[in-house]
Design a protein around this motif. Structure first.
Motif, PDB file in Angstrom:
ATOM      1  N   LYS A 267       0.878  -1.174   0.000  1.00 27.34           N
ATOM      2  CA  LYS A 267       0.000   0.000   0.000  1.00 27.34           C
ATOM      3  C   LYS A 267       0.919   1.229   0.000  1.00 27.34           C
ATOM      4  O   LYS A 267       1.701   1.423   0.944  1.00 27.34           O
ATOM      5  CB  LYS A 267      -0.839   0.031   1.286  1.00 27.34           C
ATOM      6  CG  LYS A 267      -2.024  -0.897   1.301  1.00 27.34           C
ATOM      7  CD  LYS A 267      -2.797  -0.705   2.614  1.00 27.34           C
ATOM      8  CE  LYS A 267      -3.856  -1.759   2.809  1.00 27.34           C
ATOM      9  NZ  LYS A 267      -4.384  -1.777   4.180  1.00 27.34           N
ATOM     10  N   GLY A 268       0.798   2.029  -1.024  1.00 26.33           N
ATOM     11  CA  GLY A 268       1.626   3.237  -1.106  1.00 26.33           C
ATOM     12  C   GLY A 268       3.092   2.870  -1.022  1.00 26.33           C
ATOM     13  O   GLY A 268       3.562   1.983  -1.746  1.00 26.33           O
ATOM     14  N   PHE A 275       8.604  -3.881   6.741  1.00 23.11           N
ATOM     15  CA  PHE A 275       9.770  -4.423   7.434  1.00 23.11           C
ATOM     16  C   PHE A 275       9.488  -4.688   8.908  1.00 23.11           C
ATOM     17  O   PHE A 275      10.061  -5.597   9.494  1.00 23.11           O
ATOM     18  CB  PHE A 275      10.994  -3.525   7.237  1.00 23.11           C
ATOM     19  CG  PHE A 275      11.655  -3.733   5.900  1.00 23.11           C
ATOM     20  CD1 PHE A 275      11.559  -2.772   4.898  1.00 23.11           C
ATOM     21  CD2 PHE A 275      12.346  -4.900   5.628  1.00 23.11           C
ATOM     22  CE1 PHE A 275      12.152  -2.971   3.655  1.00 23.11           C
ATOM     23  CE2 PHE A 275      12.941  -5.113   4.389  1.00 23.11           C
ATOM     24  CZ  PHE A 275      12.848  -4.143   3.402  1.00 23.11           C
ATOM     25  N   ALA A 276       8.586  -3.927   9.492  1.00 25.72           N
ATOM     26  CA  ALA A 276       8.195  -4.210  10.880  1.00 25.72           C
ATOM     27  C   ALA A 276       7.470  -5.558  10.916  1.00 25.72           C
ATOM     28  O   ALA A 276       7.706  -6.387  11.804  1.00 25.72           O
ATOM     29  CB  ALA A 276       7.303  -3.102  11.422  1.00 25.72           C
ATOM     30  N   LEU A 298       1.241 -16.456  10.201  1.00 31.89           N
ATOM     31  CA  LEU A 298       1.825 -15.134  10.427  1.00 31.89           C
ATOM     32  C   LEU A 298       0.711 -14.109  10.468  1.00 31.89           C
ATOM     33  O   LEU A 298      -0.359 -14.331   9.914  1.00 31.89           O
ATOM     34  CB  LEU A 298       2.793 -14.789   9.285  1.00 31.89           C
ATOM     35  CG  LEU A 298       3.936 -15.782   9.064  1.00 31.89           C
ATOM     36  CD1 LEU A 298       4.706 -15.402   7.811  1.00 31.89           C
ATOM     37  CD2 LEU A 298       4.856 -15.806  10.258  1.00 31.89           C
ATOM     38  N   GLU A 299       1.008 -13.005  11.090  1.00 37.29           N
ATOM     39  CA  GLU A 299       0.029 -11.922  11.106  1.00 37.29           C
ATOM     40  C   GLU A 299      -0.280 -11.545   9.659  1.00 37.29           C
ATOM     41  O   GLU A 299       0.634 -11.385   8.848  1.00 37.29           O
ATOM     42  CB  GLU A 299       0.631 -10.743  11.851  1.00 37.29           C
ATOM     43  CG  GLU A 299      -0.320  -9.593  12.059  1.00 37.29           C
ATOM     44  CD  GLU A 299       0.437  -8.305  12.346  1.00 37.29           C
ATOM     45  OE1 GLU A 299       1.496  -8.379  12.987  1.00 37.29           O
ATOM     46  OE2 GLU A 299      -0.021  -7.250  11.888  1.00 37.29           O
ATOM     47  N   ASN A 300      -1.548 -11.444   9.335  1.00 33.89           N
ATOM     48  CA  ASN A 300      -1.947 -11.190   7.956  1.00 33.89           C
ATOM     49  C   ASN A 300      -1.526  -9.790   7.514  1.00 33.89           C
ATOM     50  O   ASN A 300      -2.011  -8.796   8.036  1.00 33.89           O
ATOM     51  CB  ASN A 300      -3.475 -11.350   7.849  1.00 33.89           C
ATOM     52  CG  ASN A 300      -3.954 -11.201   6.427  1.00 33.89           C
ATOM     53  OD1 ASN A 300      -3.162 -11.059   5.494  1.00 33.89           O
ATOM     54  ND2 ASN A 300      -5.271 -11.205   6.248  1.00 33.89           N
ATOM     55  N   GLY A 303      -4.373  -7.563   6.296  1.00 34.64           N
ATOM     56  CA  GLY A 303      -5.485  -7.287   7.196  1.00 34.64           C
ATOM     57  C   GLY A 303      -5.857  -5.816   7.140  1.00 34.64           C
ATOM     58  O   GLY A 303      -5.218  -5.040   6.442  1.00 34.64           O
ATOM     59  N   PRO A 304      -6.858  -5.430   7.922  1.00 37.12           N
ATOM     60  CA  PRO A 304      -7.367  -4.046   7.831  1.00 37.12           C
ATOM     61  C   PRO A 304      -6.287  -2.988   8.084  1.00 37.12           C
ATOM     62  O   PRO A 304      -6.311  -1.932   7.474  1.00 37.12           O
ATOM     63  CB  PRO A 304      -8.439  -3.970   8.921  1.00 37.12           C
ATOM     64  CG  PRO A 304      -8.685  -5.359   9.362  1.00 37.12           C
ATOM     65  CD  PRO A 304      -7.604  -6.250   8.862  1.00 37.12           C
ATOM     66  N   THR A 305      -5.339  -3.298   9.008  1.00 37.58           N
ATOM     67  CA  THR A 305      -4.314  -2.290   9.269  1.00 37.58           C
ATOM     68  C   THR A 305      -2.992  -2.684   8.618  1.00 37.58           C
ATOM     69  O   THR A 305      -1.957  -2.125   8.904  1.00 37.58           O
ATOM     70  CB  THR A 305      -4.063  -2.140  10.788  1.00 37.58           C
ATOM     71  OG1 THR A 305      -3.785  -3.457  11.299  1.00 37.58           O
ATOM     72  CG2 THR A 305      -5.283  -1.573  11.491  1.00 37.58           C
ATOM     73  N   GLY A 306      -3.069  -3.686   7.755  1.00 39.75           N
ATOM     74  CA  GLY A 306      -1.838  -4.212   7.160  1.00 39.75           C
ATOM     75  C   GLY A 306      -1.242  -3.296   6.113  1.00 39.75           C
ATOM     76  O   GLY A 306      -1.875  -2.346   5.646  1.00 39.75           O
ATOM     77  N   TRP A 307      -0.034  -3.620   5.738  1.00 36.52           N
ATOM     78  CA  TRP A 307       0.698  -2.811   4.771  1.00 36.52           C
ATOM     79  C   TRP A 307       0.459  -3.256   3.344  1.00 36.52           C
ATOM     80  O   TRP A 307       1.004  -2.696   2.405  1.00 36.52           O
ATOM     81  CB  TRP A 307       2.199  -2.872   5.084  1.00 36.52           C
ATOM     82  CG  TRP A 307       2.715  -4.285   5.244  1.00 36.52           C
ATOM     83  CD1 TRP A 307       2.819  -4.976   6.411  1.00 36.52           C
ATOM     84  CD2 TRP A 307       3.144  -5.164   4.201  1.00 36.52           C
ATOM     85  NE1 TRP A 307       3.312  -6.249   6.167  1.00 36.52           N
ATOM     86  CE2 TRP A 307       3.530  -6.385   4.825  1.00 36.52           C
ATOM     87  CE3 TRP A 307       3.273  -5.067   2.812  1.00 36.52           C
ATOM     88  CZ2 TRP A 307       4.006  -7.468   4.120  1.00 36.52           C
ATOM     89  CZ3 TRP A 307       3.763  -6.146   2.100  1.00 36.52           C
ATOM     90  CH2 TRP A 307       4.113  -7.347   2.766  1.00 36.52           C
TER      91      TRP A 307
END
Lengths: 312, 248
Positions: A267-268, A275-276, A298-300, A303-307
């Motif tokens: 995104k952008g 990297f985080a 792994l954390e998606n 997801g809504p706040t994902g990169w």
């Protein structure tokens, strides 16, 4: 009170006092002196010059001038404290930490010039800092960087986090992605050989590709070779290959090299978030024990706040 | 006379994620033949399995009850017997899983079982973690952690073809002490480059234990030790350590 003696030698503000107790040294001006007594006790002395009254404060082991505990010499403290810790006399085996090798494949072709490459550079700094802050990841994650922009370059060979210095990136040239992938996979194979030779265990390696374009070496032998090596490697579980496309990337082509997972779209220019996520995921991987064949959830990233967004 | 201390402490990564310790350990005094003996059983639930703590608990409790009921003698304890015990434990877990509409994989755990008396001991292991014994002044590892190509891969009680990976060792010699631990401690207590137990730990440890004036305190000292900075600097996994020793 018994007889005693002392002799004082002065040299400017320095004073050496020889007495029955031994030799003491001090430094100061009339009314204010700091020194060390013959028995090794440090002191501060304040007084009224000429009147003979003075106040002395000795600094013993556990207090400083403010009456607080100073920071200990850690090794000395440990030696004293070890005996009071349960089973303090035991030692631990010095086995090397298992490693989590990661190759970053970074597109630095001309189109990445300007803000994209700056954000990518900042992202690398975030990656290093996040890993460095985790005690175990710091010792376990090993990073190598292969850049491709005009030519292919091993910008950083494998090192643990404390030896990782993000290279300075500048954008230029075309996108020899196929050649870069082959270089990265060769680097990984060599590293695994090093591990085997030195009896070092390792987690399943990561290969992480970031690009904003399409390969410009598709017509040569490099591209088909890269595609088949990735497919074979994934099938044998030799590594996990991830592809991330920045705005402008050709996702249709990226799909060819993603096996069992889709390429992700950044995104952008949220490289720092990417990297985080990567450092966090690697911290998780270096801990968990999956069932054979299972993958580690792994954390998606999408997801809504994902990169990322999952590309279509 | 044998004494036993044991402790399971959640790893720092589990504490951070607020998940419970997934190790389970239990011991029983049993009579095998006419010899008063001990059984220690330890299981480490797989991080990725949903109900691995329950699986570990059930596997351990089942195996120990089964041994108690079986009225064995030392002559019968061999690899065949071990295979049968493991199969029965796996069958039990499958039945429990089916009852709860779960898959047996949800109960995935490693499995360590030690049976010993003064003159003989047998050690069974599936997966990682290890047994270490003291015999005639030597520190010996009768089993060894199993790992696949990757550091975090091992075999579980619930894996298919588990019997192919079952380790079984019987030692017909006097034992001075027996230690069993899960993989959280293996990098600290085993010397991998020489494939042996690390005597730098076990020799001072048995010495501390023998010289302890108050045995009641040893259990809590062990728990403190497992949760100490010294240990947590080297591992953030759950740690279980069981130690049985004969009075000097």
């Amino acid at each position: 009170m018994g007889w005693t003696w002392r002799k004082i030698y002065r040299a400017g503000p320095f004073r050496t006092t020889v007495s029955k107790s031994g030799i003491g040294y001090s430094l100061g001006i009339p009314g204010l002196r700091i020194g060390i007594s013959p028995s090794g006790r440090k002191y501060l002395s304040l007084g009224f010059p000429g009147l003979g009254f003075y106040w002395v404060k000795y600094f013993d082991r556990f207090t400083d001038i403010f009456g607080k505990r100073p920071t200990y010499n850690l090794n000395k403290w440990r030696k004293i404290h070890m005996d009071q810790v349960p089973f303090g006399a035991t030692e631990f085996a010095g086995n090397p930490e298992p490693r989590c090798p990661c190759v970053l494949l970074l597109d630095i072709s001309g189109s990445m010039g300007g803000q994209p490459i700056q954000e990518l550079q900042d992202g690398l700094a975030t990656y290093r800092d996040e890993l460095f802050a985790d005690q175990l990841a710091k010792k376990r994650v090993e990073i190598a960087i292969v850049t491709f922009g005009g030519s292919v370059n091993v910008a950083h060979s494998f090192s643990t986090v404390d030896g990782f210095v993000p290279p300075s990136l500048s954008a230029n040239g075309e996108t020899p992605m196929g050649q870069a992938i082959n270089t990265a996979l060769n680097l990984l194979e060599e590293r695994k050989k090093d591990y085997h030779q030195n009896g070092i265990k390792y987690f399943r390696p990561w290969v992480f590709l970031i690009t904003d374009g399409a390969p410009t070496d598709m017509n040569g032998p490099d591209w088909p070779n890269a595609v088949s090596r990735i497919r074979e490697g994934e099938q044998k579980r030799a590594f996990s290959f991830f592809a991330v496309g920045v705005e402008g990337a050709n996702f249709e082509i990226l799909t060819q090299i993603c096996v069992g997972r889709q390429p992700l779209k950044l995104k952008g220019l949220r490289f720092r978030d990417l990297f985080a996520w990567l450092s966090n995921s690697q911290q998780q991987v270096s801990r968990s024990i999956p069932d054979a064949g299972a993958s580690i959830p792994l954390e998606n990233p999408a997801g809504p706040t994902g990169w990322a967004e999952v590309s279509i | 006379m044998w004494n036993i201390i044991a402790s399971s402490v959640a790893g720092t990564s589990h504490k951070r994620l607020n998940t419970e310790c997934q190790d389970y350990c239990s011991s029983k005094k049993i009579v095998i033949g006419d010899k008063p003996s001990f059984a220690i059983c330890i299981a480490d639930g797989a991080g990725s399995a949903q109900h691995s703590k329950i699986g570990a608990t059930m596997a351990v409790e089942f195996a120990l009850s089964r041994i108690q009921q079986s009225q064995l003698n030392w002559g019968e304890i061999n690899l065949d017997w071990a295979n049968i015990l493991v199969e029965e434990t796996v069958t039990y877990l499958s039945e429990m899983a089916a009852q709860q509409s779960l898959s047996i994989k949800d109960f995935a755990c490693t499995f360590l079982l030690g049976l010993f008396c003064a003159e003989v001991g047998c050690f069974i292991q599936i997966g990682d973690g290890c047994w270490v014994i003291g015999n005639a002044g030597n520190v010996i590892a009768p089993t060894w952690p199993f790992s696949g190509e990757y550091a975090n891969e091992t075999v579980f009680l619930t894996s298919p073809d588990v019997l192919d990976s079952l380790q079984f060792t019987k030692i017909n010699e006097p034992l001075e002490y027996v230690a069993g631990f899960t993989d959280g401690l293996q990098n600290l207590l085993l010397d991998f480059s020489n494939r042996q137990a690390f005597s730098g730990f076990f020799v001072p440890f048995i010495s501390s234990v023998h010289s302890a004036s108050d045995k009641q305190v040893l259990d809590s000292q062990l728990a403190l030790f497992l949760d100490s900075d010294r240990v947590n600097d080297r591992t953030d996994d759950d740690k279980t350590f069981a130690f049985a020793w004969r009075d000097a």
